[in-house]
Design an enzyme around this catalytic site. Sequence first.
Site, PDB file in Angstrom:
ATOM      1  N   HIS B  71      29.778  30.134  31.910  1.00  0.00           N
ATOM      2  CA  HIS B  71      30.715  29.908  33.021  1.00  0.00           C
ATOM      3  C   HIS B  71      30.020  30.171  34.352  1.00  0.00           C
ATOM      4  O   HIS B  71      29.172  31.061  34.454  1.00  0.00           O
ATOM      5  CB  HIS B  71      31.997  30.733  32.867  1.00  0.00           C
ATOM      6  CG  HIS B  71      31.823  32.225  32.828  1.00  0.00           C
ATOM      7  ND1 HIS B  71      31.705  32.978  33.959  1.00  0.00           N
ATOM      8  CD2 HIS B  71      31.767  33.088  31.779  1.00  0.00           C
ATOM      9  CE1 HIS B  71      31.589  34.259  33.617  1.00  0.00           C
ATOM     10  NE2 HIS B  71      31.606  34.351  32.298  1.00  0.00           N
ATOM     11  N   ASP B  73      31.699  30.834  37.210  1.00  0.00           N
ATOM     12  CA  ASP B  73      32.464  31.697  38.116  1.00  0.00           C
ATOM     13  C   ASP B  73      32.143  33.166  37.898  1.00  0.00           C
ATOM     14  O   ASP B  73      31.607  33.571  36.857  1.00  0.00           O
ATOM     15  CB  ASP B  73      33.971  31.455  37.970  1.00  0.00           C
ATOM     16  CG  ASP B  73      34.505  31.792  36.577  1.00  0.00           C
ATOM     17  OD1 ASP B  73      33.826  31.429  35.583  1.00  0.00           O
ATOM     18  OD2 ASP B  73      35.571  32.413  36.493  1.00  0.00           O
ATOM     19  N   ASP B  97      27.013  38.793  34.362  1.00  0.00           N
ATOM     20  CA  ASP B  97      28.165  38.021  33.852  1.00  0.00           C
ATOM     21  C   ASP B  97      28.464  36.867  34.785  1.00  0.00           C
ATOM     22  O   ASP B  97      29.267  36.987  35.677  1.00  0.00           O
ATOM     23  CB  ASP B  97      29.354  38.966  33.702  1.00  0.00           C
ATOM     24  CG  ASP B  97      30.545  38.338  33.009  1.00  0.00           C
ATOM     25  OD1 ASP B  97      30.390  37.262  32.422  1.00  0.00           O
ATOM     26  OD2 ASP B  97      31.633  38.932  33.068  1.00  0.00           O
ATOM     27  N   GLU B 127      36.451  31.149  34.062  1.00  0.00           N
ATOM     28  CA  GLU B 127      36.516  31.921  32.815  1.00  0.00           C
ATOM     29  C   GLU B 127      37.075  33.319  33.069  1.00  0.00           C
ATOM     30  O   GLU B 127      37.619  33.939  32.165  1.00  0.00           O
ATOM     31  CB  GLU B 127      35.114  32.035  32.192  1.00  0.00           C
ATOM     32  CG  GLU B 127      35.101  32.547  30.756  1.00  0.00           C
ATOM     33  CD  GLU B 127      34.997  34.075  30.628  1.00  0.00           C
ATOM     34  OE1 GLU B 127      35.179  34.571  29.504  1.00  0.00           O
ATOM     35  OE2 GLU B 127      34.732  34.774  31.646  1.00  0.00           O
ATOM     36  N   GLU B 128      36.925  33.781  34.322  1.00  0.00           N
ATOM     37  CA  GLU B 128      37.286  35.171  34.626  1.00  0.00           C
ATOM     38  C   GLU B 128      38.757  35.338  34.992  1.00  0.00           C
ATOM     39  O   GLU B 128      39.170  36.413  35.402  1.00  0.00           O
ATOM     40  CB  GLU B 128      36.416  35.692  35.790  1.00  0.00           C
ATOM     41  CG  GLU B 128      34.925  35.749  35.490  1.00  0.00           C
ATOM     42  CD  GLU B 128      34.565  36.864  34.499  1.00  0.00           C
ATOM     43  OE1 GLU B 128      35.472  37.528  33.967  1.00  0.00           O
ATOM     44  OE2 GLU B 128      33.357  37.047  34.252  1.00  0.00           O
ATOM     45  N   GLU B 156      27.019  34.498  27.127  1.00  0.00           N
ATOM     46  CA  GLU B 156      27.625  35.720  27.688  1.00  0.00           C
ATOM     47  C   GLU B 156      26.673  36.898  27.474  1.00  0.00           C
ATOM     48  O   GLU B 156      25.892  36.909  26.523  1.00  0.00           O
ATOM     49  CB  GLU B 156      28.953  36.018  26.948  1.00  0.00           C
ATOM     50  CG  GLU B 156      30.080  35.048  27.237  1.00  0.00           C
ATOM     51  CD  GLU B 156      30.873  35.411  28.488  1.00  0.00           C
ATOM     52  OE1 GLU B 156      30.531  36.409  29.156  1.00  0.00           O
ATOM     53  OE2 GLU B 156      31.825  34.670  28.803  1.00  0.00           O
ATOM     54  N   HIS B 330      31.257  43.064  35.941  1.00  0.00           N
ATOM     55  CA  HIS B 330      32.398  43.387  36.819  1.00  0.00           C
ATOM     56  C   HIS B 330      32.213  44.693  37.577  1.00  0.00           C
ATOM     57  O   HIS B 330      33.176  45.222  38.113  1.00  0.00           O
ATOM     58  CB  HIS B 330      33.715  43.447  36.048  1.00  0.00           C
ATOM     59  CG  HIS B 330      34.019  42.216  35.234  1.00  0.00           C
ATOM     60  ND1 HIS B 330      35.215  42.013  34.613  1.00  0.00           N
ATOM     61  CD2 HIS B 330      33.278  41.117  34.949  1.00  0.00           C
ATOM     62  CE1 HIS B 330      35.191  40.846  33.964  1.00  0.00           C
ATOM     63  NE2 HIS B 330      34.008  40.301  34.160  1.00  0.00           N
TER      64      HIS B 330
END
Lengths: 354, 354
Positions: B71, B73, B97, B127-128, B156, B330
């Site tokens: 992903h 994003d 990530d 995706e987030e 991932e 994150h």
Amino acid sequence: MPVLDLTSDPIDLCAALVDVPSVSGDEATLADAVELALQKQAPHLELLRSGDAVLARTNLGRERRVLLAGHLDTVPIADNVPSRREGELLYGCGTTDMKSGDAVLAHLAATLTDPRHDLTLVFYDCEEVEAARNGLNRIEREHRDWLRADLAILAEPTNAGVEAGCQGTLRAEITTRGRRAHSARSWHGSNAVHAAAAVLERLNAYTAREVDIDGCVYREGLQAVRIDGGVAMNVVPDECVVTVNFRFAPDRDGAAAEAHVREVFDGFELAVTDLAPGALPGLTEPAAAEFIAATGATPSAKFGWTDVSRFAALGIPAVNYGPGDPNLAHTREEHVDTRQITDAVAVLRRFLAP
Amino acid sequence: MPVLDLTSDPIDLCAALVDVPSVSGDEATLADAVELALQKQAPHLELLRSGDAVLARTNLGRERRVLLAGHLDTVPIADNVPSRREGELLYGCGTTDMKSGDAVLAHLAATLTDPRHDLTLVFYDCEEVEAARNGLNRIEREHRDWLRADLAILAEPTNAGVEAGCQGTLRAEITTRGRRAHSARSWHGSNAVHAAAAVLERLNAYTAREVDIDGCVYREGLQAVRIDGGVAMNVVPDECVVTVNFRFAPDRDGAAAEAHVREVFDGFELAVTDLAPGALPGLTEPAAAEFIAATGATPSAKFGWTDVSRFAALGIPAVNYGPGDPNLAHTREEHVDTRQITDAVAVLRRFLAP
């Protein structure tokens, strides 16, 4: 400005008071109307004013002074103003809490010109909101001497029974702690919500006490009033807070109540967030005993906290006595049985007439 | 538009990707840059576009097709863009990530012109955020055939290990009910928060299962992730809701997971509010086994839910494999050990080279 006829039937006077909206913080119009009516229709009284509170008193040099108080404010209106009459019932915001009590007091103020005891009548603001805004609180702070009395009668709704003293209330937050983790790997964490089970078990195991004081039975209670824990839907929570409310009989003071709650939750992190002491019934004081006799009622314990406690703290015996069912207070269907208004006027007149 | 050099060192490419902010919903600039770079620098690939997702694929008529997805994003930037290098570490939003994974895939796209298996590379959006916005979800809905493959590798962060399958997740609300009353007269009520003790006791008594599937050990968990009850500070609460999250091994399907949770909380009011099945590791499928052999790694279970499960639902074996420590995802200090980027490129090249 609305014109109030204090000498009219107190039932009609109650309806007139209800028809002047006075939600907490917005009592000026009603307070002005009450002040003007007292000025015109009760010239035998000395008038005092503090914000939106109006005081009226005799200065007859009697041996004892009785203070009668009612708050002018109501909770927000819920499509229930103006008032309407259905048979013996009067509906509307404040009919029970407590414009029927106000009507009783205002009617007596104008019609009882030569009372046996000196009288202080207090119509005050902001009782339905936080204690810091309470009009009696302001008067106590700024004009302590205005509240001087041998007995205080709060005309709060009691179904025209006598409720004596009041229970105290303590609020505390009990916090359980853990360690956050992703809920997919929960074994890395420690769940604070799961840990709160032990707090709730203490509450479930708790047996509340009943105490008889001056013939009034006070029944205590310890209840969770809130529980809150959780970070996100995929996180093991690291904190959970159980808020408990302890309602305690007035034979415990604040410190004793706190010690008791700390003992119940021994071993847990606990913070007291609110504490208001109760009030002993004080029914053995002469003025109180004389009032009880006049009512012919058997006094019972007041469970909710009221301004009675404020007077108790000032050393003044105080009771709740007024028309209206307290269970109807703050409801959309609020109403008063008008016969209780008539009865309350008769009882107070019997007590106060020369 | 930022220009990306796909043939450069993938570590530099990762830094370049990080330096184009692409918080979920705002991926257009990065998606355009990726599409343009693929068009110019990987002319051997067919390009497809869906919203802010870019697909590139070979059509070599190979027996098997491998889909590699990442992903584009990121979660919101936390003062951690642009990227910065400190020795072997590259810091910045998305370094783990999963822009390091994206860099690995984009670099292979441009430099692996004659792969052993047909390739589909997917760079997708959102995706987030909630599943409904997920770019893969949209592609599955609108262009199901674009996702056709014999093996899906999601890049991932796995610290360049192989994480196979994934656990399912179920969320349910368990509600206890009581009867409101003023807390000063609590005996008229029934406390729903006190009643929740029994729910929490079930959680405390629960023993989570561990299951070995294809050599991967899945460890389940049942956790309260929220508890909420309370009406007002002077009211006995009439409702308390405990939200639980059950993370379950992929040998249970959604229905079996729900049946289990209902059994655990037998006798309580329970509503399932979210349910996403897991994915079996599927490592016995030939393409998957070949990939595992190429990595030389021992696969382990994926605990968190990922898009792997989406492919499993489509009947495609899927694994997570990518550079970066998932525990740094994150976080404000998000960074990647750049050696894992180099290693991942080498492993995937070994697996895919002719």
